[in-house]
Motif scaffolding. Structure first.
Motif, PDB file in Angstrom:
ATOM      1  N   ALA A  37      30.790   2.420  34.614  1.00 34.75           N
ATOM      2  CA  ALA A  37      29.866   1.866  33.694  1.00 34.75           C
ATOM      3  C   ALA A  37      29.424   0.758  33.378  1.00 34.75           C
ATOM      4  O   ALA A  37      28.454   0.510  32.936  1.00 34.75           O
ATOM      5  N   PRO A  76      22.632   7.242  32.708  1.00 34.42           N
ATOM      6  CA  PRO A  76      22.738   5.878  32.056  1.00 34.42           C
ATOM      7  C   PRO A  76      21.951   5.072  32.030  1.00 34.42           C
ATOM      8  O   PRO A  76      21.652   3.984  31.257  1.00 34.42           O
ATOM      9  N   VAL A 124      23.051  10.144  27.972  1.00 32.51           N
ATOM     10  CA  VAL A 124      23.556   8.802  28.465  1.00 32.51           C
ATOM     11  C   VAL A 124      24.559   8.991  29.706  1.00 32.51           C
ATOM     12  O   VAL A 124      24.488   8.175  30.666  1.00 32.51           O
ATOM     13  N   LYS A 125      25.364   9.868  29.554  1.00 33.38           N
ATOM     14  CA  LYS A 125      26.318  10.128  30.694  1.00 33.38           C
ATOM     15  C   LYS A 125      25.721  10.606  31.852  1.00 33.38           C
ATOM     16  O   LYS A 125      26.011  10.126  32.963  1.00 33.38           O
ATOM     17  N   PHE A 170      25.341  -0.005  33.107  1.00 29.78           N
ATOM     18  CA  PHE A 170      24.721  -0.444  31.909  1.00 29.78           C
ATOM     19  C   PHE A 170      24.438  -2.020  31.643  1.00 29.78           C
ATOM     20  O   PHE A 170      25.010  -2.593  31.647  1.00 29.78           O
TER      21      PHE A 170
END
Length: 595
Positions: free
Chosen positions: A459, A495, A491-492, A463
């Motif tokens: 992640a 992303p 968002v998951k 991001f």
């Protein structure tokens, strides 16, 4: 005089008549004044003579295209004038209709749609002289195998004819069963040009007893299909007319019904170029359910990309699935990828995704790194069309190994450096600052990520931006009216939503609510909306609203239907559907380019 020719060999009246008829076939009376019937119709042959001809085929000279030793039709055609061919067609029509008593429509269609056979006939005479008289005389003494022009007129080529010709028949009228079933199909509305393919693929349907074929056609109408759909269906899948109603096809129809499609939807996408494996189509639908597609997603998917079901009977789905597994993705990862990106099966998406994979392979990136790229950035990889590695390396003045390392260090560089169109992703590339990673990690933990997990590591690369910037963008979505838990799920799943600046997010949300008049919840079903370039959104949505105002488009089409389809599909379904659509589309593009 005629009787004296065979008086010694003929005993009884019936034998005498047979000899006379036989004589008339091969040695017609030349004096036109002695026969009014011959003057009116040069092809007149008594009924008893026809029956005699049918029983003695092997003894008669006949014109056979399939066995002809004449030059190829293409060579003959180059030497024959259009007028000669037209006259030959008329002679053939007259022969079939007047002499052989075929129906007017049948004789006309055969004569006008068997060009190779007609050219072969012309090769038997001197086409530079009186074609009508010469060919009429030729056919008077040389009965033809009528099955040859018949099958050619049904759309079959010369090379396909030989194995189809009956061995012991020459006249169409001698095969009443074939003609009966042929006329049933004609009367139902099936184009004659499609029947050749039907005959080759399912000859049995032309051997049905009287009334059987018609009942089979009606049985498919009883499923709720219109006559036009049945015509398209049996033209491309004639095997459906063998046996009872095909249960495999019925199963597919029922599944499409469950998704919300009307029965006749299937008829719009059937192609006469190939046959369909209905078992495989059904298995494809089951497979998509299994990997996580819900009914709404499947409905939108098939509306924008019906070829998934019909081209190759769904084989494309399995091919893509197999390629992803070959890259090294695990089964559950592929399931998740399909589920999170329903548009992954659109033609444009697949093309771009595989192009991006090819780009990475070409610059020497390992399969493990490529699979990670696909997992983390499938949405972008499918949305962007990339330049070639050679072009990118030349522009940067680096080798392929260096380019590979640049992308491995920062995967999003692939889209900044290689995309053919501008990709607006936050340009915070300073990932070496530990304090920024700490801020970002804290933000991820607030989203529900597990500390020090591999998920967090991935992640951190996905991001872009500082932790406070990511939080600002997250809050922007919450303040717009979405529940915080819903935003976490968005968002998951996607992303890259938080890789948009706050201003851009606000602009896209405002456009969605106030211009399109869509509820904010629309982005929950299709979060990729927030990732598309504002130019694409503005361009396509204006076209859609223009159609909607004229009552051509539905009031609230899904965002994925408007944005995720290819340019070609968009023009087909959103531009060409209105007479003024193309002009409006060009106007929008010009205004967009000038602004």
């Amino acid at each position: 005089m005629l009787l004296s020719l065979n008086r010694k060999r003929v005993s009884g009246v019936s034998q005498m008549i047979t000899q006379i008829n036989h004589f008339l076939v091969f040695f017609p009376v030349s004096n036109e004044k002695t026969s009014i019937m011959q003057k009116q119709n040069a092809f007149f042959i008594p009924v008893r003579v026809r029956s005699f001809c049918s029983s003695r085929l092997t003894h008669q000279p006949k014109v056979s295209l399939a066995e002809s030793t004449q030059p190829p039709a293409s060579l003959v055609a180059s030497r024959v004038s259009r007028l000669a061919r037209t006259e030959a067609q008329e002679v053939l029509f007259d022969y079939l209709h007047s002499t052989r008593s075929l129906g007017y429509m049948d004789a006309e269609h055969i004569s006008k749609n068997s060009p190779d056979f007609v050219l072969n006939l012309l090769s038997k005479i001197d086409s530079g002289k009186d074609v009508t008289r010469s060919l009429t005389r030729f056919l008077r003494y040389n009965p033809i195998n009528e099955f040859e022009p018949f099958f050619e007129s049904l759309g079959l080529s010369q090379s396909e004819l030989s194995p189809l010709l009956p061995r012991h028949l020459m006249f169409l009228s001698d095969d009443e069963v074939l003609l009966d079933n042929f006329h049933v199909l004609c009367d139902y509305g099936i184009p004659r040009s499609k029947m050749g393919k039907m005959y080759v693929e399912a000859t049995e349907i032309f051997r049905h007893d009287r009334g059987v074929l018609a009942s089979k056609l009606w049985a498919y109408e009883n499923l709720g299909l219109s006559k036009n759909t049945v015509i398209k269906l049996v033209s491309c899948c004639p095997s459906l007319l063998i046996g009872g109603v095909d249960s495999r096809f019925v199963k597919v129809l029922e599944k499409l019904k469950e998704l919300g499609f009307k029965n006749d939807w299937i008829g719009r996408y059937l192609s006469g170029k190939g046959s369909y494996n209905w078992d495989q189509v059904s298995e494809t639908l089951d497979f998509l359910y299994k990997i996580g597609y819900n009914e709404v997603q499947l409905l939108n998917l098939f509306k924008t990309n019906p070829a998934l079901v019909f081209e190759g009977s769904g084989q494309k789905v399995y091919v893509l699935f197999g390629r992803l597994l070959k890259l090294g993705l695990k089964m559950n990862e592929v399931y998740s990828l399909f589920s999170q990106n329903p548009q992954i099966l659109s033609s444009k998406f697949v093309k771009n995704l595989l192009q991006a994979v090819g780009f990475l392979i070409e610059i020497g990136m390992g399969m493990k790194d490529i699979s990670n790229m696909v997992l983390m950035h499938a949405e972008l990889m499918g949305s962007c069309s990339l330049k070639g590695p050679k072009t990118v390396c030349s522009k940067l003045k680096v080798g392929r190994e260096s380019l590979c390392q640049i992308i491995k260090d920062d995967p999003l560089k692939l889209f900044h450096l290689a995309s053919k169109t501008e990709v607006k992703i936050d340009e915070q590339v300073d990932c070496q600052n530990p304090s920024k990673d700490v801020e970002k990690t804290e933000f991820l933990l607030r989203l529900g990520y597990v500390e020090n997990s591999e998920e967090v590591t991935k992640a951190l690369k996905q991001f872009r931006g500082r932790g406070d910037q990511l939080q600002e963008r997250f809050d922007c979505l919450v303040q717009a009216g979405l529940d915080s838990n819903v935003v976490r799920n968005i968002v998951k799943r996607a992303p890259m939503v938080l890789n948009q600046s706050k201003d851009v997010l606000e602009k896209k949300i405002d456009y969605l609510k106030n211009y399109l008049c869509y509820p904010l919840e629309s982005v929950v079903a299709f979060p990729a909306y927030l990732c598309y370039d504002m130019g694409r959104i503005n361009h396509r949505c204006k076209m859609y609203v223009w159609l909607r105002e004229r009552g051509v488009a539905k009031p609230t089409l899904s965002l994925s239907t408007i944005l995720a389809c290819s340019d070609a599909k968009f023009e087909k379904y959103f531009v060409d559907v209105h007479p003024e659509g193309p002009a409006m589309w060009e106007s929008l593009k010009k205004s967009s380019n000038s602004s």
